[in-house]
Design an enzyme around this catalytic site. Structure first.
Site, PDB file in Angstrom:
ATOM      1  CE1 TYR A  33      -3.851   2.424   0.282  1.00  0.00           C
ATOM      2  CE2 TYR A  33      -2.452   3.363   2.216  1.00  0.00           C
ATOM      3  CZ  TYR A  33      -3.515   3.193   1.410  1.00  0.00           C
ATOM      4  OH  TYR A  33      -4.452   4.350   1.372  1.00  0.00           O
ATOM      5  NE  ARG A  74     -10.996   2.803   6.808  1.00  0.00           N
ATOM      6  CZ  ARG A  74     -11.732   3.808   6.444  1.00  0.00           C
ATOM      7  NH1 ARG A  74     -10.936   4.932   6.440  1.00  0.00           N
ATOM      8  NH2 ARG A  74     -12.660   3.591   5.617  1.00  0.00           N
ATOM      9  CB  THR A  98      -0.827   9.188  18.685  1.00  0.00           C
ATOM     10  OG1 THR A  98       0.121   9.437  17.847  1.00  0.00           O
ATOM     11  CG2 THR A  98      -0.201   9.128  20.175  1.00  0.00           C
TER      12      THR A  98
HETATM   13  N1  UDP Z   1      -6.408  -0.503  15.953  1.00  0.00           N
HETATM   14  C1  UDP Z   1      -6.721  -1.056  17.033  1.00  0.00           C
HETATM   15  N2  UDP Z   1      -7.736  -2.088  16.950  1.00  0.00           N
HETATM   16  C2  UDP Z   1      -8.483  -2.309  15.901  1.00  0.00           C
HETATM   17  C3  UDP Z   1      -7.863  -1.697  14.761  1.00  0.00           C
HETATM   18  C4  UDP Z   1      -6.952  -0.560  14.795  1.00  0.00           C
HETATM   19  O1  UDP Z   1      -6.091  -0.883  18.205  1.00  0.00           O
HETATM   20  O2  UDP Z   1      -9.607  -3.006  15.952  1.00  0.00           O
HETATM   21  C5  UDP Z   1      -5.196   0.481  15.857  1.00  0.00           C
HETATM   22  C6  UDP Z   1      -4.134   0.151  14.726  1.00  0.00           C
HETATM   23  O3  UDP Z   1      -3.203  -0.831  15.287  1.00  0.00           O
HETATM   24  C7  UDP Z   1      -3.718   1.459  14.481  1.00  0.00           C
HETATM   25  C8  UDP Z   1      -4.789   2.657  14.555  1.00  0.00           C
HETATM   26  O4  UDP Z   1      -5.760   1.653  15.385  1.00  0.00           O
HETATM   27  O5  UDP Z   1      -2.606   1.703  15.411  1.00  0.00           O
HETATM   28  C9  UDP Z   1      -5.512   3.023  13.386  1.00  0.00           C
HETATM   29  O6  UDP Z   1      -5.791   1.840  12.721  1.00  0.00           O
HETATM   30  P1  UDP Z   1      -6.424   2.010  11.134  1.00  0.00           P
HETATM   31  O7  UDP Z   1      -6.441   0.543  10.598  1.00  0.00           O
HETATM   32  O8  UDP Z   1      -8.028   2.435  11.442  1.00  0.00           O
HETATM   33  O9  UDP Z   1      -5.589   3.015  10.200  1.00  0.00           O
HETATM   34  P2  UDP Z   1      -4.165   3.504  10.147  1.00  0.00           P
HETATM   35  O10 UDP Z   1      -3.262   2.247  11.097  1.00  0.00           O
HETATM   36  O11 UDP Z   1      -3.916   3.211   8.576  1.00  0.00           O
HETATM   37  O12 UDP Z   1      -3.885   4.702  10.779  1.00  0.00           O
END
Ligand code: UDP
Length: 200
Positions: A33, A74, A98
């Site tokens: 990605y 997400r 964060t």
């Molecule tokens: N996350 C979490 N529990 C979940 C899904 C995601 O703690 O069920 C955490 C993930 O590890 C990350 C943050 O939330 O640190 C945001 O994750 P997301 O997949 O929404 O977006 P991205 O990582 O692309 O910012």
């Protein structure tokens, strides 16, 4: 071109400003990605410079709002459906990582202003209001107020960025844009939606 904060990878600079080249693991689980988006930025700029194509590049940070798919994986759809169903909110790692969440209406306005501008370099569009994932879980728990729901901890995925916050100086100066919807309000509006699609 819809780019992403993922071009910064697991950033070593905080907040992330557009001149930072990022810290991406090309062969990790997020590599496809991240590198695809980085290549798309590269080719966009190449077409702009060589073929004089009129281009814009927006680096979209974490965005949320009504009509997110419940099962898209997400964090926000996961936490809202888990809270409504009275399940464990799956915090990955210790929840100290964060993110900075932008309400969708703000994002759309930022992208629209960029399209109407004549600025061809990448611009961050996001909300700089940074929060830990554990705090985020607690805010959703407080809003949904389901006594059966609580935080549970799961392993942190590989290469999960530890910190993320947009520097939006450019968006402010060039587009006259900054986010207007605070997280408290955005989460309320989003909860209204998730109540209609997730039934306990
Ligand atoms: N996350 C979490 N529990 C979940 C899904 C995601 O703690 O069920 C955490 C993930 O590890 C990350 C943050 O939330 O640190 C945001 O994750 P997301 O997949 O929404 O977006 P991205 O990582 O692309 O910012």
């Amino acid at each position: 071109m819809a780019s992403t904060s993922e071009v910064y990878g697991d950033p070593l600079v905080h907040p992330q400003y557009e001149e930072y080249w990022g810290n991406v693991n090309p062969i990790g689980p997020r590599g496809v990605y991240d590198e695809a988006k980085r290549f798309l930025e590269a080719i966009t700029m190449a077409y702009h410079t060589f073929h004089k194509v009129d281009t814009r590049i927006v680096r979209i940070f974490n965005t949320y709002g009504p009509r997110m798919r419940v099962e898209d994986g997400r964090v926000l759809p996961a936490f809202f459906s888990q809270a409504i169903l009275g399940q464990g909110l799956t915090v990955f790692g210790d929840g100290s990582q964060t993110r900075s969440f932008c309400y969708v209406d703000d994002l759309v306005e930022g992208i629209y202003r960029l399209l109407l501008s004549d600025y061809d370099q990448p611009v961050n569009v996001g909300n700089p209001d940074e929060i830990t994932i554990l705090q985020f879980a607690e805010e959703i728990l407080a809003l949904v107020n389901n006594p059966d729901a609580k935080v549970v901890y799961k392993p942190l995925p590989q290469d999960d960025p530890k910190i993320r916050q947009p520097d939006i100086t450019k968006a402010k100066e060039i587009l006259g844009w900054e986010p207007k919807v605070p997280r408290s309000e955005g989460l309320k509006r989003t909860y209204e939606y998730f109540k209609t699609v997730v039934k306990p």
